[in-house]
Design an enzyme around this catalytic site. Structure first.
Site, PDB file in Angstrom:
ATOM      1  N   LYS A  38      -7.838  -1.789  13.647  1.00  0.00           N
ATOM      2  CA  LYS A  38      -7.191  -1.806  14.205  1.00  0.00           C
ATOM      3  C   LYS A  38      -5.336  -1.446  13.563  1.00  0.00           C
ATOM      4  O   LYS A  38      -5.086  -0.686  12.770  1.00  0.00           O
ATOM      5  CB  LYS A  38      -6.776  -3.671  14.080  1.00  0.00           C
ATOM      6  CG  LYS A  38      -6.151  -4.192  12.622  1.00  0.00           C
ATOM      7  CD  LYS A  38      -6.107  -5.856  12.363  1.00  0.00           C
ATOM      8  CE  LYS A  38      -6.424  -6.273  10.572  1.00  0.00           C
ATOM      9  NZ  LYS A  38      -6.527  -7.300  10.760  1.00  0.00           N
ATOM     10  N   TYR A 264      24.794   7.949   3.762  1.00  0.00           N
ATOM     11  CA  TYR A 264      25.262   6.859   5.057  1.00  0.00           C
ATOM     12  C   TYR A 264      25.980   5.766   3.723  1.00  0.00           C
ATOM     13  O   TYR A 264      25.779   5.468   3.186  1.00  0.00           O
ATOM     14  CB  TYR A 264      24.449   6.175   5.869  1.00  0.00           C
ATOM     15  CG  TYR A 264      24.231   6.972   6.818  1.00  0.00           C
ATOM     16  CD1 TYR A 264      25.502   7.744   8.052  1.00  0.00           C
ATOM     17  CD2 TYR A 264      23.268   7.567   7.770  1.00  0.00           C
ATOM     18  CE1 TYR A 264      25.462   8.389   8.915  1.00  0.00           C
ATOM     19  CE2 TYR A 264      22.879   7.861   8.681  1.00  0.00           C
ATOM     20  CZ  TYR A 264      23.630   9.139   9.352  1.00  0.00           C
ATOM     21  OH  TYR A 264      23.273   9.594  10.524  1.00  0.00           O
TER      22      TYR A 264
HETATM   23  C1  LIG Z   1      -7.059  -6.934   9.242  1.00  0.00           C
HETATM   24  C2  LIG Z   1      -8.501  -8.232   9.362  1.00  0.00           C
HETATM   25  C3  LIG Z   1      -9.460  -7.823   8.291  1.00  0.00           C
HETATM   26  C4  LIG Z   1      -9.540  -6.764   7.457  1.00  0.00           C
HETATM   27  O1  LIG Z   1      -8.807  -7.262   6.154  1.00  0.00           O
HETATM   28  P1  LIG Z   1      -9.176  -6.131   4.700  1.00  0.00           P
HETATM   29  O2  LIG Z   1      -8.420  -7.030   4.195  1.00  0.00           O
HETATM   30  O3  LIG Z   1      -8.163  -5.084   5.202  1.00  0.00           O
HETATM   31  O4  LIG Z   1     -10.454  -5.898   4.753  1.00  0.00           O
HETATM   32  C5  LIG Z   1     -10.499  -8.919   8.395  1.00  0.00           C
HETATM   33  N1  LIG Z   1     -10.964  -9.727   8.868  1.00  0.00           N
HETATM   34  C6  LIG Z   1     -10.175 -10.365  10.212  1.00  0.00           C
HETATM   35  C7  LIG Z   1      -9.962 -11.751  10.562  1.00  0.00           C
HETATM   36  C8  LIG Z   1      -8.815  -9.539  10.364  1.00  0.00           C
HETATM   37  O5  LIG Z   1      -7.261  -9.372  10.982  1.00  0.00           O
END
Ligand SMILES: *Cc1c(COP(=O)(O)O)cnc(C)c1O
Length: 369
Positions: A38, A264
């Site tokens: 993602k 700034y």
């Molecule tokens: C993002 C996510 C993961 C991945 O977690 P990591 O700590 O990056 O390994 C796994 N399960 C769900 C439901 C998530 O939202």
């Protein structure tokens, strides 16, 4: 590593391969592996990452939203894809692109059944999420009876997995809470599975879960951050290789006399003379204002140069008073030699946030695809 002439996120996919094999070595060979890609594969390059992982034999992908899954399908990814946070408005697209929803509430179930009916689906793969304590998405025990009656009446759907998510898998102080989550997940999964024709897979562990609760790997695990080279603790970080190096260059060097200001709001003032370097990277590239005013540093010729004054939209200024450097020289913001976790913690945040913040404006350079 390759010289870059502009701000570039260099992605070394041989490090990804190393991390994948490392995480796989922590679980049984029969346990399936879902790679969480993602948010552009945690701010890197979703398509390049997914292609590499597909070639390495990953079993499943997870994305947050339908649009992300469609990008993977457009790129020719054939592996099954779980959408962790589907929204009803995208259900037709979801079915058209063979993306599999997380069904987390009765409302979303009803909406998905109706879309599946419209599209004449039978046994469309879905994943049932249980809320075991994170209190984010998912069914609870009280929902199971109604859930079962809905599922029994819907030949459109097939439950291919049940899953849940740990709230504090990286925290040894929360071991009792995590074990409790694992036990309630098992009980909820059993209760549901007994009513189904096909026994679904079960998955509960994210990266830190794989490390700390391997006994709860069940039929599949879900890993994100570990694939990108970060493990939420020093001992795991030492085994993993960060895949991303954020590099830039020095655009201009200034000799600043005593009692002048930089940037700034005149946020940096110095009583003594300084040498500063201006870099072509700013908050529009993902380096938020919280990293300014001396909090975070970049590396120039192996030496730390703190970000001084306020971060601008397209630039930061760093103090190079004690560094022998020139315009055009390479700068490392983070990477294997100075980790994104360290950079993030200098501003009280975590690797996940700085990695996913690197904006699409930053060029990606993929090595060892
Ligand atoms: C993002 C996510 C993961 C991945 O977690 P990591 O700590 O990056 O390994 C796994 N399960 C769900 C439901 C998530 O939202």
């Amino acid at each position: 590593m390759d010289k870059v002439g502009e701000t570039t996120l260099v992605l070394d996919l041989s490090a990804l391969e190393h991390n994948f094999h490392y995480l796989r070595s922590k679980i049984a060979p029969t346990t399936k592996f879902m790679a969480v890609v993602k948010a552009f594969a945690y701010g890197s390059d979703m398509v390049a990452i997914a292609k590499k992982l597909e070639s390495l034999g990953v079993d499943y992908f997870a994305v947050a939203y339908v649009g992300e899954g469609s990008l993977l399908r457009n790129a020719g990814i054939k592996t099954p894809i779980l959408v962790l946070h589907p929204l009803a408005v995208n259900f037709e697209e979801m079915i058209d692109r063979c993306l599999e929803p997380n069904i987390y509430s009765l409302k979303i179930l009803e909406q998905f059944v109706s879309a599946a009916k419209t599209k004449n689906q039978e046994n469309y793969p879905i994943h049932i999420k249980f809320n075991t304590g994170l209190n984010r998405l998912g069914f609870k025990k009280v929902d199971i009876d109604v859930l079962v009656s809905h599922l029994k009446g819907s030949k459109e759907l097939k439950v291919v997995s049940t899953f849940s998510h740990l709230a504090a898998s990286e925290d040894p102080d929360e071991k009792a809470f995590s074990n409790n989550q694992i036990n309630s997940f098992l009980a909820l999964s059993d209760e549901l599975s007994q009513e189904l024709v096909h026994i679904p897979m079960r998955h509960m562990l994210n990266t830190s879960g794989i490390i700390n609760y391997p006994e709860a790997q069940f039929e599949m695990v879900r890993s994100g951050i570990g694939l990108y080279g970060y493990g939420n603790e020093a001992a795991v970080d030492a085994e993993l290789k960060p895949i991303a190096t954020l590099k830039t260059i020095i655009s201009q060097i200034h000799e600043i006399p005593a009692n002048e200001s930089v940037g700034y709001n005149r946020a940096f003032k110095s009583e003594r003379a300084r040498k500063t370097a201006t870099l072509p990277i700013g908050h529009a590239d993902g380096i938020g204002r919280q990293y300014g005013k001396g909090k975070a540093s970049v590396l120039i010729h192996g030496k730390k140069a703190p970000i001084i004054g306020n971060v601008c939209m397209d630039m930061i200024m760093v103090d190079v008073t004690d560094i022998d450097c020139a315009e055009g020289d390479e700068v490392i913001v983070f990477g294997p030699e100075s980790s994104a976790e360290q950079f993030a913690s200098s501003a009280q945040t975590i690797s996940y946030e700085i990695l996913t913040a690197i904006s699409q404006r930053v060029k990606r350079l993929v090595l060892n695809p």
